[in-house]
Each structure stands twice: as structure tokens, then as C-alpha cells.
Design a protein around this motif. Sequence first.
Motif, PDB file in Angstrom:
ATOM      1  N   SER A 102       3.387  -1.605   4.708  1.00  0.00           N
ATOM      2  CA  SER A 102       4.578  -2.464   4.726  1.00  0.00           C
ATOM      3  C   SER A 102       5.814  -1.766   4.171  1.00  0.00           C
ATOM      4  N   GLY A 103       5.677  -0.490   3.828  1.00  0.00           N
ATOM      5  CA  GLY A 103       6.774   0.212   3.168  1.00  0.00           C
ATOM      6  C   GLY A 103       8.071   0.243   3.935  1.00  0.00           C
ATOM      7  N   ASN A 104       7.997   0.371   5.253  1.00  0.00           N
ATOM      8  CA  ASN A 104       9.228   0.408   6.042  1.00  0.00           C
ATOM      9  C   ASN A 104       9.966  -0.915   5.953  1.00  0.00           C
ATOM     10  N   ASN A 105       9.225  -2.025   5.943  1.00  0.00           N
ATOM     11  CA  ASN A 105       9.851  -3.341   5.805  1.00  0.00           C
ATOM     12  C   ASN A 105      10.556  -3.470   4.459  1.00  0.00           C
ATOM     13  N   TYR A 106       9.870  -3.052   3.404  1.00  0.00           N
ATOM     14  CA  TYR A 106      10.456  -3.181   2.075  1.00  0.00           C
ATOM     15  C   TYR A 106      11.670  -2.276   1.893  1.00  0.00           C
ATOM     16  N   ARG A 107      11.741  -1.194   2.616  1.00  0.00           N
ATOM     17  CA  ARG A 107      12.888  -0.301   2.510  1.00  0.00           C
ATOM     18  C   ARG A 107      14.138  -0.885   3.161  1.00  0.00           C
ATOM     19  N   GLN A 108      13.984  -1.998   3.849  1.00  0.00           N
ATOM     20  CA  GLN A 108      15.139  -2.659   4.473  1.00  0.00           C
ATOM     21  C   GLN A 108      15.718  -3.764   3.601  1.00  0.00           C
TER      22      GLN A 108
ATOM     23  N   PHE B  42       6.255 -10.679   1.103  1.00  0.00           N
ATOM     24  CA  PHE B  42       4.937 -10.601   0.490  1.00  0.00           C
ATOM     25  C   PHE B  42       3.820 -10.909   1.486  1.00  0.00           C
ATOM     26  N   ALA B  43       4.067 -11.804   2.410  1.00  0.00           N
ATOM     27  CA  ALA B  43       3.046 -12.115   3.418  1.00  0.00           C
ATOM     28  C   ALA B  43       2.714 -10.885   4.254  1.00  0.00           C
ATOM     29  N   VAL B  44       3.716 -10.058   4.532  1.00  0.00           N
ATOM     30  CA  VAL B  44       3.501  -8.826   5.287  1.00  0.00           C
ATOM     31  C   VAL B  44       2.681  -7.847   4.454  1.00  0.00           C
ATOM     32  N   ALA B  45       3.021  -7.720   3.177  1.00  0.00           N
ATOM     33  CA  ALA B  45       2.294  -6.804   2.294  1.00  0.00           C
ATOM     34  C   ALA B  45       0.836  -7.231   2.143  1.00  0.00           C
TER      35      ALA B  45
END
Length: 333
Positions: free
Chosen positions: A200-206, A222-225
Amino acid sequence: MRIHYRETGDGIEIVRCFGTDGKIELPGMIGGRPVTRAAAYAFSGRKDHEDEDVLVCETEEGRIFRQQEQLLAGEAVESVQFPDSMSEIGKYIFYGCRNLEELRFSDSLTEIGSGAFTGCRSLKRLEVRFLSGSRSCVPDILGDLWQRIDAAFYGPRGESHGAGEDDAYEKTAELVFPEHYEEAVENTPARLLFTQHHGSGNNYRQCFYNKEMDYRKYDDLFAVARAQDRVGVLADLIFGRLMYPAELARAAEESYEDYVRGHGEKVAVYLTDTGRMHALREMSRRELWTEAALEAAVERAAAERSPDRGGILSFLMNERHRLFPVRKEKYEL
């Protein structure tokens, strides 16, 4: 430490550093002028030639250990702290610094040269001091790295706190940005290649807007992670938010707490294995323990039998006695 530098229009530019310790802390002033820049390839071991048009600054300690000093570049660099006056770092400054693990800087750092973190595969922590506002270069750094990065944000303490110069900042946020990577997968019958994303790192970097952290967007992911990341990553992410709840909405807080209750055994074992005493105490403070989770943590701590786990085992056993005491059965004759 011995520093090669240049004088510029607005201050001092660091060119090279020499010393005996890979944990580098750059001075804020040299010759009465502020250190504002670090040159291209300043900490890289892959610089094709050394600059000759430099000035030299050397500490008393540097003179004593001159025979043991080395060029602090490449694999010799373990951590770097930039002064609050640092506003720009040059291109490929950390190129090939495979052992660089931590970087500390302030929000004054706004310009980062291209390829600055090429090959920095061990970098895992950023610490940012916010002097004015909440914008920083953190999203620029994260965008160049695929591995998990933890970021701690610090703000000035209030005047009423009475902190000294060494304790002028207090932590306001502890954030986990999970790893992510791409994989080329072949669809053989169709003779096509498509890209598959992992983590999920790419999502969190946004989760930044105009270089400011968007905490609500961060928590909404958090649901994605949960679907893509391991329990250890999730546990660190959760307790980072619960213990430093910057702009943490109640709904997000409940979501984090519900995960810990529902996965208590795995979370507790991870926290015990990694010595996260503060997180274990937070579980008690928030009443997140289940009997099964606490029993699993006690068993793991007891099995470890290492000196640095003694405090954890004692704490867990006290919590077990407090929360789930053994009831003595009464027998009548």
C-alpha cells in the motif's frame, strides 16, 4: 570532523566531510555564516573527482583523530543530520549510500537535487523539525524510495514547558509509509505484459497536498493497508497514530482500536518480539487487551529469556494479574 566547504552568496555550501563516525551531524554555522547548502555528490562515493577550490573547517576532535579519519561518503554514511538553516541539497548527494538509515532535517530544506537518494536502499527513517508551518520535502523524498519509511514530525515546544535548547522540540506525529513495488506479469496466451502493484506504500505516498500532510486521507487508507500489508507494519502504523494523534478523527481511532482487538494475539506477539514497550502500555491504557492476546504475549516474552525482555515480561505478567486474575475455587467439606 573535517569539512570541505565553499562560501556562497547566502552562506556556506558543504562539499565533503571527513571523520571517524558515520553518524554525521553538520554544524549550523561555519566562520560565522549559516550552512545553507550541500553540494552535488557531497556524501556519495561515486564522485568522479574531488574539488580543489575548497576551504577547510576542522574541529579539535578532528585534529586529534586525524590519522583514523576517512572520507564520510558511500557505505561509510549511516545517518545525517542537517542544521535548521539547510535549504538545498545537490543532485546525487547520497548516490550509492547503501548504509544510510536515517535522515534528520527541518522544513527549511525545500530543494532536493535529482537522483539524491539513488541506491539508498537502507534508508528507513526521516525526522523532520517544523519551524514554521507544516510544509516539508518529505513527499519528494518518499517519491524516490520504494521501501518502508517511517517519518517522525517534531514541532517547537511551548514556552511554558521550559525546555532547554537540546529539548526544544516535541514529537507531534509518527507515521509509517509502507513499502511498495511493481511486478511485470505476463499473460502468455494473449502475449501481453501488465504491471501488478504490491503493497500500500504508493497509496500512502499520495497523502500530501501542497507538501502538507493530509492526515484524514492517511487514515482513510487503512482499509487498503489491511488488505495488503503484514501485521507488523499495521501494528506500527496503528500505534504511531494512537500515541501521536495529530488530527486523528474519532472514527479512524475506533477503526485502529477495532483492528487491535480483532487481531490481538498477532499484534501482541509482534510488539513483544520487537520490544515495543510503549505500544504495549498503550494497549493497556486503551483497554485493548483480550485474555488470549495477553496470554500469547506472556508466553512469547517468557520463551525469549533475554535480559532486555525482562521488563516486558514483568509488565505483561502484572497486566495479566490485574486484568484476568486467576479465581481460586472453593471446596466445602
